[in-house]
Write a protein that holds these residues in place. Structure first.
Motif, PDB file in Angstrom:
ATOM      1  N   TRP A  98       0.822  -1.212   0.000  1.00 43.00           N
ATOM      2  CA  TRP A  98       0.000   0.000   0.000  1.00 43.00           C
ATOM      3  C   TRP A  98       0.854   1.259   0.000  1.00 43.00           C
ATOM      4  CZ3 TRP A  98      -0.051   3.616   3.988  1.00 43.00           C
ATOM      5  CH2 TRP A  98       0.606   3.228   5.175  1.00 43.00           C
ATOM      6  N   ASP A 101       1.972   1.756  -3.560  1.00 39.74           N
ATOM      7  CA  ASP A 101       0.867   2.322  -4.347  1.00 39.74           C
ATOM      8  C   ASP A 101       0.709   3.824  -4.102  1.00 39.74           C
ATOM      9  OD1 ASP A 101       0.202  -0.139  -5.450  1.00 39.74           O
ATOM     10  OD2 ASP A 101      -1.165  -0.646  -3.821  1.00 39.74           O
ATOM     11  N   SER A 149      -3.277 -10.942  -2.332  1.00 42.96           N
ATOM     12  CA  SER A 149      -1.990 -10.346  -2.687  1.00 42.96           C
ATOM     13  C   SER A 149      -1.684 -10.572  -4.166  1.00 42.96           C
ATOM     14  CB  SER A 149      -0.884 -10.956  -1.815  1.00 42.96           C
ATOM     15  OG  SER A 149       0.373 -10.365  -2.086  1.00 42.96           O
ATOM     16  N   ARG A 152      -3.647  -8.074  -6.115  1.00 44.37           N
ATOM     17  CA  ARG A 152      -3.191  -6.688  -5.979  1.00 44.37           C
ATOM     18  C   ARG A 152      -1.924  -6.399  -6.780  1.00 44.37           C
ATOM     19  NH1 ARG A 152      -4.827  -7.358  -0.393  1.00 44.37           N
ATOM     20  NH2 ARG A 152      -2.676  -7.945   0.109  1.00 44.37           N
ATOM     21  N   LYS A 391      -8.048  -3.998  -8.082  1.00 40.87           N
ATOM     22  CA  LYS A 391      -8.272  -2.599  -7.680  1.00 40.87           C
ATOM     23  C   LYS A 391      -9.200  -2.521  -6.473  1.00 40.87           C
ATOM     24  CE  LYS A 391      -9.454  -1.073 -11.841  1.00 40.87           C
ATOM     25  NZ  LYS A 391      -9.824  -0.090 -12.892  1.00 40.87           N
ATOM     26  N   GLN A 394      -7.234  -3.639  -3.460  1.00 43.42           N
ATOM     27  CA  GLN A 394      -6.259  -2.595  -3.160  1.00 43.42           C
ATOM     28  C   GLN A 394      -6.924  -1.450  -2.407  1.00 43.42           C
ATOM     29  OE1 GLN A 394      -3.673  -1.674  -6.516  1.00 43.42           O
ATOM     30  NE2 GLN A 394      -3.686   0.476  -5.935  1.00 43.42           N
ATOM     31  N   GLN A 397      -7.689  -2.655   1.157  1.00 48.35           N
ATOM     32  CA  GLN A 397      -6.456  -2.844   1.928  1.00 48.35           C
ATOM     33  C   GLN A 397      -5.874  -1.504   2.328  1.00 48.35           C
ATOM     34  OE1 GLN A 397      -2.772  -3.073   0.341  1.00 48.35           O
ATOM     35  NE2 GLN A 397      -1.901  -4.628   1.675  1.00 48.35           N
ATOM     36  N   HIS A 398      -5.917  -0.539   1.418  1.00 51.06           N
ATOM     37  CA  HIS A 398      -5.391   0.792   1.727  1.00 51.06           C
ATOM     38  C   HIS A 398      -6.089   1.384   2.943  1.00 51.06           C
ATOM     39  CE1 HIS A 398      -3.296   2.019  -2.273  1.00 51.06           C
ATOM     40  NE2 HIS A 398      -2.930   0.830  -1.846  1.00 51.06           N
TER      41      HIS A 398
END
Length: 414
Positions: A98, A101, A149, A152, A391, A394, A397-398
């Motif tokens: 993260w 990203d 994972s 992502r 996406k 992601q 998770q962020h």
């Protein structure tokens, strides 16, 4: 074909120790590949430096220890500005993905699974419960974490054809997110074959494996209790040398010279001890990926006996360099036979050379990976557009990881 990108950040789970584990050899092979592709490499990990780790500075690779949940990693990302980030196992992607990203959204993200951790972990649990692993892995938390994972990341390197098939058939992972990349090995020439010790110049059985890896400890215990006594009945003067990094006291307690069960501990040079052994024994009961010890045995012209799990993904349709059996009595009988019959031994060794040369050709797999990465880099926006699940994961998770990491950061400051 050289790739157009030039800066690679490798986030390692541990420092690479190629003489300690197959995972260490795998990482070294990947680093050598990217060096050949003219990448400027920085290797980082949260682990303390190891005395047995490969000297990365001698390879012109910058390295440093990093902190988890610390803003200094963000500053390092800004400084390096990597074009490509390689995560060593899914745990490092969870911890740092993260941040990559957020700071370097254009960086291509590659996950090297090493082996499928969820498969290895659930096979251990299934072995202890005496049930099929598939009854466990669909519901296991570690499965959800590792599959997430994979989604992502832009591409995941999978070491075994068996694991490729599992991910595509059982979990419906799109093929464009996966790339089959086994061990990258040099072909064995006729001159190299002739330089190896012959049958008459070898002695003893060998078992080798990093003892931090539970399947290796279990295999040694299985040898001690179930298989070695049967072999010694037929070969009373034979010895079994047990090698492995990081042996605990329970490993040393198995040492018994009267029984010919010799615990040697860490091998200073695993290749040398393998070359001088006559037969490699690997009764592996559970695990995943490719077993480096069996690959190395083939490279050294050392026939082996293992289980179906041990042989998984290595030989394809080719004949094994010895025998594959799951029954201890049959395992022992085949070991005696392979140890005693020169023609059988030589034919088995030749089978191993054939497997290495046809299944793990370094040049062929490096070329395929180079082309795959080139295509990915040139079309990264299209790849990511199609990966909606990635996406979505992601995004969530962020939110969860960001706030947890910031909480830990603030706690550390106070």
């Amino acid at each position: 074909m050289s790739l157009p990108k030039s800066r690679l950040l490798v986030i390692g789970c541990v420092w690479p120790e190629p003489n300690s584990s197959a995972a260490g050899s795998r990482m070294l092979q990947l680093l050598q590949f990217f060096l050949a592709e003219n990448y400027k490499i920085t290797f980082v990990t949260t682990s303390a430096r190891s005395e047995f780790a490969v000297d990365l500075e001698k390879m012109n690779i910058t390295s440093e220890v990093i902190k988890m949940n610390h803003p200094s990693f963000d500053e390092m990302l800004k400084r390096i500005s990597p074009d490509l980030v390689l995560f060593d196992r899914f745990m490092t992607e969870e911890q740092f993905g993260w941040r990559v990203d957020e700071i370097c959204p254009e960086a291509v993200k590659i996950l090297d699974t090493e082996d499928l951790h969820f498969l290895r972990k659930t096979r251990i649990e299934a072995f202890k419960k005496n049930i099929p692993a598939e009854e466990i892995y669909f519901d296991a938390d570690i499965t959800k974490r590792e599959i997430a994972s994979i989604y992502r990341c832009d591409l995941s390197l999978i070491i075994s054809e068996v694991e490729m098939k599992l991910l595509q058939k059982e979990f419906n992972i799109p093929q464009n997110l996966l790339h089959y990349l086994p061990f990258l090995l040099e072909p064995i020439s006729e001159e190299e074959k002739l330089s190896l010790p012959a049958f008459k110049n070898r002695k003893d059985f060998i078992s080798i494996g990093n003892f931090l890896h539970e399947p290796n400890w279990n295999a040694v215990l299985y040898l001690k209790e179930k298989i070695w006594p049967l072999i010694r009945q037929e070969l009373p003067d034979a010895k079994l040398n047990i090698y492995g990094s990081y042996p605990s006291q329970k490993i040393w307690n198995l040492h018994n010279e009267k029984e010919g069960f010799i615990v040697q501990g860490r091998a200073e040079n695993a290749e040398i001890v393998m070359k001088n052994a006559k037969v490699c024994l690997a009764p592996i009961q559970f695990g995943a990926g490719l077993k480096g010890k069996l690959i190395q045995a083939m490279q050294c012209g050392t026939p082996s006996i293992t289980t179906a799990i041990g042989a998984e993904g290595i030989a394809g349709a080719l004949d094994w360099n010895g025998f594959i059996t799951n029954q201890p009595k049959d395992f022992a009988q085949k070991a005696v036979q392979l140890y005693s019959e020169e023609n059988l031994w030589e034919n088995s060794a030749e089978n191993g050379f054939r497997i290495i040369n046809s299944r793990f050709n370094k040049e062929a797999f490096q070329h395929k990976l180079s082309e795959r990465l080139l295509n990915l880099i040139q079309n990264i926006a299209t790849y990511r557009q199609k990966n909606f699940i990635g996406k979505m994961l992601q995004h969530h998770q962020h939110r969860s990881t960001y706030f947890m990491a910031k909480f830990i950061e603030e706690k550390e400051k106070r």
